[in-house]
Design an enzyme around this catalytic site. Structure first.
Site, PDB file in Angstrom:
ATOM      1  N   ASN A 230       0.839  -1.200   0.000  1.00  0.00           N
ATOM      2  CA  ASN A 230       0.000   0.000   0.000  1.00  0.00           C
ATOM      3  C   ASN A 230       0.869   1.244   0.000  1.00  0.00           C
ATOM      4  O   ASN A 230       2.100   1.148   0.014  1.00  0.00           O
ATOM      5  CB  ASN A 230      -0.968  -0.022   1.193  1.00  0.00           C
ATOM      6  CG  ASN A 230      -0.221  -0.090   2.508  1.00  0.00           C
ATOM      7  OD1 ASN A 230       0.479   0.830   2.881  1.00  0.00           O
ATOM      8  ND2 ASN A 230      -0.341  -1.224   3.208  1.00  0.00           N
TER       9      ASN A 230
ATOM     10  N   ASP B 144      -4.286  -6.446   5.087  1.00  0.00           N
ATOM     11  CA  ASP B 144      -5.306  -7.266   5.745  1.00  0.00           C
ATOM     12  C   ASP B 144      -5.314  -8.695   5.226  1.00  0.00           C
ATOM     13  O   ASP B 144      -5.795  -9.603   5.892  1.00  0.00           O
ATOM     14  CB  ASP B 144      -6.692  -6.629   5.556  1.00  0.00           C
ATOM     15  CG  ASP B 144      -6.842  -5.378   6.416  1.00  0.00           C
ATOM     16  OD1 ASP B 144      -6.238  -5.339   7.501  1.00  0.00           O
ATOM     17  OD2 ASP B 144      -7.552  -4.435   5.990  1.00  0.00           O
TER      18      ASP B 144
ATOM     19  N   LYS C 252       8.793 -16.192 -11.068  1.00  0.00           N
ATOM     20  CA  LYS C 252       8.010 -15.103 -11.648  1.00  0.00           C
ATOM     21  C   LYS C 252       6.901 -15.711 -12.519  1.00  0.00           C
ATOM     22  O   LYS C 252       7.181 -16.575 -13.367  1.00  0.00           O
ATOM     23  CB  LYS C 252       8.936 -14.234 -12.487  1.00  0.00           C
ATOM     24  CG  LYS C 252       8.286 -12.992 -12.994  1.00  0.00           C
ATOM     25  CD  LYS C 252       9.256 -12.156 -13.814  1.00  0.00           C
ATOM     26  CE  LYS C 252       8.500 -11.094 -14.563  1.00  0.00           C
ATOM     27  NZ  LYS C 252       9.179 -10.667 -15.761  1.00  0.00           N
TER      28      LYS C 252
ATOM     29  N   PRO D  30      -3.165 -12.116  10.329  1.00  0.00           N
ATOM     30  CA  PRO D  30      -3.463 -11.895  11.752  1.00  0.00           C
ATOM     31  C   PRO D  30      -3.449 -10.399  12.068  1.00  0.00           C
ATOM     32  O   PRO D  30      -2.758  -9.634  11.400  1.00  0.00           O
ATOM     33  CB  PRO D  30      -2.309 -12.603  12.461  1.00  0.00           C
ATOM     34  CG  PRO D  30      -1.224 -12.726  11.449  1.00  0.00           C
ATOM     35  CD  PRO D  30      -1.883 -12.765  10.105  1.00  0.00           C
ATOM     36  N   ASP D  31      -4.217  -9.981  13.064  1.00  0.00           N
ATOM     37  CA  ASP D  31      -4.218  -8.579  13.494  1.00  0.00           C
ATOM     38  C   ASP D  31      -3.179  -8.435  14.612  1.00  0.00           C
ATOM     39  O   ASP D  31      -3.378  -8.929  15.732  1.00  0.00           O
ATOM     40  CB  ASP D  31      -5.621  -8.179  13.979  1.00  0.00           C
ATOM     41  CG  ASP D  31      -5.717  -6.678  14.223  1.00  0.00           C
ATOM     42  OD1 ASP D  31      -4.802  -6.127  14.871  1.00  0.00           O
ATOM     43  OD2 ASP D  31      -6.681  -6.067  13.746  1.00  0.00           O
ATOM     44  N   ILE D  32      -2.086  -7.770  14.303  1.00  0.00           N
ATOM     45  CA  ILE D  32      -0.956  -7.679  15.243  1.00  0.00           C
ATOM     46  C   ILE D  32      -1.364  -6.901  16.503  1.00  0.00           C
ATOM     47  O   ILE D  32      -1.128  -7.336  17.627  1.00  0.00           O
ATOM     48  CB  ILE D  32       0.250  -6.998  14.556  1.00  0.00           C
ATOM     49  CG1 ILE D  32       0.663  -7.819  13.331  1.00  0.00           C
ATOM     50  CG2 ILE D  32       1.411  -6.830  15.523  1.00  0.00           C
ATOM     51  CD1 ILE D  32       1.631  -7.124  12.394  1.00  0.00           C
TER      52      ILE D  32
ATOM     53  N   PHE E 187      -3.614   3.146  15.337  1.00  0.00           N
ATOM     54  CA  PHE E 187      -3.903   4.197  14.358  1.00  0.00           C
ATOM     55  C   PHE E 187      -5.075   3.713  13.520  1.00  0.00           C
ATOM     56  O   PHE E 187      -5.147   2.530  13.180  1.00  0.00           O
ATOM     57  CB  PHE E 187      -2.692   4.433  13.444  1.00  0.00           C
ATOM     58  CG  PHE E 187      -1.785   5.523  13.943  1.00  0.00           C
ATOM     59  CD1 PHE E 187      -1.032   5.348  15.092  1.00  0.00           C
ATOM     60  CD2 PHE E 187      -1.697   6.741  13.268  1.00  0.00           C
ATOM     61  CE1 PHE E 187      -0.198   6.349  15.561  1.00  0.00           C
ATOM     62  CE2 PHE E 187      -0.874   7.748  13.730  1.00  0.00           C
ATOM     63  CZ  PHE E 187      -0.120   7.558  14.866  1.00  0.00           C
TER      64      PHE E 187
ATOM     65  N   LYS F 100     -13.161   0.837  16.345  1.00  0.00           N
ATOM     66  CA  LYS F 100     -11.921   0.055  16.299  1.00  0.00           C
ATOM     67  C   LYS F 100     -11.246   0.048  17.662  1.00  0.00           C
ATOM     68  O   LYS F 100     -10.723  -0.971  18.108  1.00  0.00           O
ATOM     69  CB  LYS F 100     -10.978   0.703  15.276  1.00  0.00           C
ATOM     70  CG  LYS F 100     -10.499  -0.218  14.203  1.00  0.00           C
ATOM     71  CD  LYS F 100      -9.714   0.536  13.143  1.00  0.00           C
ATOM     72  CE  LYS F 100     -10.385   0.404  11.793  1.00  0.00           C
ATOM     73  NZ  LYS F 100      -9.644   1.032  10.710  1.00  0.00           N
TER      74      LYS F 100
ATOM     75  N   LYS G  59     -10.675  -3.412  19.678  1.00  0.00           N
ATOM     76  CA  LYS G  59      -9.317  -3.902  19.954  1.00  0.00           C
ATOM     77  C   LYS G  59      -8.882  -3.631  21.394  1.00  0.00           C
ATOM     78  O   LYS G  59      -7.718  -3.848  21.736  1.00  0.00           O
ATOM     79  CB  LYS G  59      -8.319  -3.294  18.950  1.00  0.00           C
ATOM     80  CG  LYS G  59      -8.628  -3.648  17.484  1.00  0.00           C
ATOM     81  CD  LYS G  59      -7.460  -3.351  16.531  1.00  0.00           C
ATOM     82  CE  LYS G  59      -7.888  -3.461  15.075  1.00  0.00           C
ATOM     83  NZ  LYS G  59      -6.792  -3.400  14.107  1.00  0.00           N
TER      84      LYS G  59
HETATM   85  N1  CTP Z   1      -3.198  -3.431  12.525  1.00  0.00           N
HETATM   86  C1  CTP Z   1      -2.392  -4.494  12.897  1.00  0.00           C
HETATM   87  N2  CTP Z   1      -2.431  -5.678  12.197  1.00  0.00           N
HETATM   88  C2  CTP Z   1      -3.267  -5.827  11.162  1.00  0.00           C
HETATM   89  C3  CTP Z   1      -4.112  -4.748  10.775  1.00  0.00           C
HETATM   90  C4  CTP Z   1      -4.044  -3.567  11.487  1.00  0.00           C
HETATM   91  O1  CTP Z   1      -1.614  -4.350  13.840  1.00  0.00           O
HETATM   92  N3  CTP Z   1      -3.291  -6.975  10.520  1.00  0.00           N
HETATM   93  C5  CTP Z   1      -3.169  -2.190  13.300  1.00  0.00           C
HETATM   94  C6  CTP Z   1      -2.616  -1.018  12.567  1.00  0.00           C
HETATM   95  O2  CTP Z   1      -1.224  -0.874  12.759  1.00  0.00           O
HETATM   96  C7  CTP Z   1      -3.385   0.152  13.196  1.00  0.00           C
HETATM   97  C8  CTP Z   1      -4.721  -0.458  13.544  1.00  0.00           C
HETATM   98  O3  CTP Z   1      -4.488  -1.857  13.616  1.00  0.00           O
HETATM   99  O4  CTP Z   1      -2.807   0.572  14.406  1.00  0.00           O
HETATM  100  C9  CTP Z   1      -5.827  -0.158  12.587  1.00  0.00           C
HETATM  101  O5  CTP Z   1      -5.561  -0.645  11.337  1.00  0.00           O
HETATM  102  P1  CTP Z   1      -6.636  -0.550  10.164  1.00  0.00           P
HETATM  103  O6  CTP Z   1      -6.094  -1.292   8.992  1.00  0.00           O
HETATM  104  O7  CTP Z   1      -7.049   0.850   9.957  1.00  0.00           O
HETATM  105  O8  CTP Z   1      -7.835  -1.306  10.777  1.00  0.00           O
HETATM  106  P2  CTP Z   1      -8.376  -2.719  10.560  1.00  0.00           P
HETATM  107  O9  CTP Z   1      -8.545  -3.331  11.909  1.00  0.00           O
HETATM  108  O10 CTP Z   1      -7.538  -3.500   9.596  1.00  0.00           O
HETATM  109  O11 CTP Z   1      -9.813  -2.418   9.941  1.00  0.00           O
HETATM  110  P3  CTP Z   1     -10.280  -1.992   8.471  1.00  0.00           P
HETATM  111  O12 CTP Z   1      -9.217  -2.427   7.491  1.00  0.00           O
HETATM  112  O13 CTP Z   1     -11.534  -2.722   8.321  1.00  0.00           O
HETATM  113  O14 CTP Z   1     -10.480  -0.527   8.506  1.00  0.00           O
END
Ligand code: CTP
Length: 395
Positions: free
Chosen positions: A207, A276, A286, A302-304, A320, A334, A338
């Site tokens: 991104n 995500d 390739k 995974p959501d860290i 953030f 959010k 979280k």
């Molecule tokens: N984050 C994370 N790990 C992920 C996705 C997000 O640690 N896999 C953390 C980001 O560093 C940020 C926060 O979660 O601090 C919000 O990330 P964001 O992408 O805006 O939110 P999401 O929970 O992914 O929700 P969405 O994409 O639906 O807006």
């Protein structure tokens, strides 16, 4: 940083040319900079350069009649918050140790009532010589802060320790002296930048995050006295020198890096724009194009941040939320989902790649607007807010 004043001492060495860049950066950072050169320094960079960069005449002579009182060695140092000598030659370090008042700069250093920082620059053998090492140890004992030197290729062609720190790194150390130590003794973990999820050997999903906000947050935490680990996805930025840096590529790697240090940290700040989804079964080679439709199978990452905040005894967690609509509403959702004491909401349409951003902080007490400012300023404001909340939660 306004109303901060430093004397920048420049001694004779090739690295004097870098002092001109340092002077420019200091002025840009809002620090009033008075340059004092030794005679030898004038052989390397002319006073007109420093005068143009700082807007002040350059002094070298103890008997300079432009100082009204005739006491240049006293007057130029009074009102200064710091004296920084960059580059500091081996000869000048020796003078400092001995308390020699041989010229205006050495006399200013002796007659000072503010901290002294020196950035040594010399040939590696001069640096390694027992006399220089003895001098450096004595200077430290006298409370002088040494910035560097670095190692690398030298002007003489040799390789080793003795290179002056780069101007950006010197600015970092100087600015840190001016910031309150709100996080002294604390360990802070920051994630920054995008992640990159491979599709094949050369392609991937990523991104537009530049990493600038995350790096600014890491730097502001360092300035506030914290020990900082920065886990960063791929960016073009130079990380803060004093941070421990763990470079990663995929979300999975970022999670592993975070998990390897998180048990020992007091504050976790998730600034990274984590992908995500990742590509199931990326190709090792390739992928060659053909006329068919290519389907990628994506699986959720995974959501860290959520995994850190759901630990049995989590650090103080800050998230953030980059949103493009219903910004504060989505960010607050959010934050609750979280289980975060604090989330930073921003408008992703304005934030990505921008110099200046507006941020809204959402915590248990409500919303706090950080009006439009550059990312460095916003990071410092955010760290001040985090420090206050963190202290309030501690017994
Ligand atoms: N984050 C994370 N790990 C992920 C996705 C997000 O640690 N896999 C953390 C980001 O560093 C940020 C926060 O979660 O601090 C919000 O990330 P964001 O992408 O805006 O939110 P999401 O929970 O992914 O929700 P969405 O994409 O639906 O807006």
């Amino acid at each position: 940083m306004d109303a901060r004043r430093i004397v920048l001492g420049v001694t004779g060495g090739v690295a004097a040319y870098k002092a001109a860049e340092l002077a420019r950066l200091l002025v840009k950072a809002g620090i009033d900079t008075q340059v004092v050169c030794t005679e030898a320094a004038r052989h390397f960079v002319g006073p007109a350069t420093f005068q143009a960069l700082t807007g002040h005449p350059v002094f070298s002579d103890l008997w300079d009649e432009r100082v009204d009182s005739g006491m240049a060695h006293i007057d130029l140092g009074r009102g200064a918050d710091l004296i920084v000598v960059a580059p500091a030659s081996a000869d000048f370090l020796a003078k400092l140790v001995q308390g020699v008042a041989a010229d205006l700069l050495s006399t200013l250093c002796l007659a000072r009532d503010c901290p002294l920082l020196v950035a040594p620059a010399m040939n590696r053998q001069m640096w390694e010589h027992p006399a220089t090492q003895r001098n450096v140890a004595l200077l430290r004992q006298d409370g002088v802060e040494l910035l560097g030197p670095d190692q690398g290729e030298q002007a003489c062609g040799e390789i080793g320790f003795g290179r002056m720190l780069e101007p950006e790194a010197l600015l970092e150390a100087i600015e840190a002296r001016f910031q309150p130590k709100r996080l002294a003794g604390l360990k802070v973990l920051v994630t920054a930048g995008p992640t990159f999820e491979a599709i094949d050997a050369v392609r991937g999903i990523t991104n537009a995050s530049s990493g600038r906000m995350g790096y600014a947050v890491a730097r502001a935490a360092l300035e506030a006295g914290a020990e900082v680990t920065l886990v960063t996805g791929p960016t073009c930025l130079t990380p803060p020198r004093a941070a421990r840096v763990i470079p990663v590529t995929r979300c999975q790697d970022m999670l592993a890096a975070v998990e390897s240090v998180v048990a020992d940290v007091d504050i976790f700040i998730g600034v990274a724009a984590v992908a995500d989804y990742y590509v199931l079964n990326p190709s090792e080679q390739k992928i060659k194009k053909d006329a068919h439709i290519l389907t990628l199978e994506l699986a959720p990452n995974p959501d860290i941040l959520a995994s850190v905040s759901s630990r049995p005894s989590p650090p103080f967690c800050v998230g953030f939320a980059a949103e493009s609509e219903n910004i504060e509403e989505y960010a607050e959702l959010k934050r609750r989902r979280k289980h975060l004491p604090l989330i930073v909401a921003n408008d992703v349409r304005e934030a990505v790649g921008a110099e200046a951003v507006q941020l809204v902080l959402l915590d248990e007490a409500g919303r706090h607007v950080l009006p439009l400012a550059d990312k460095r300023t916003q990071a410092r404001r955010l760290i001040a807010h985090i420090a206050a909340l963190y202290q309030a939660t501690r017994p």
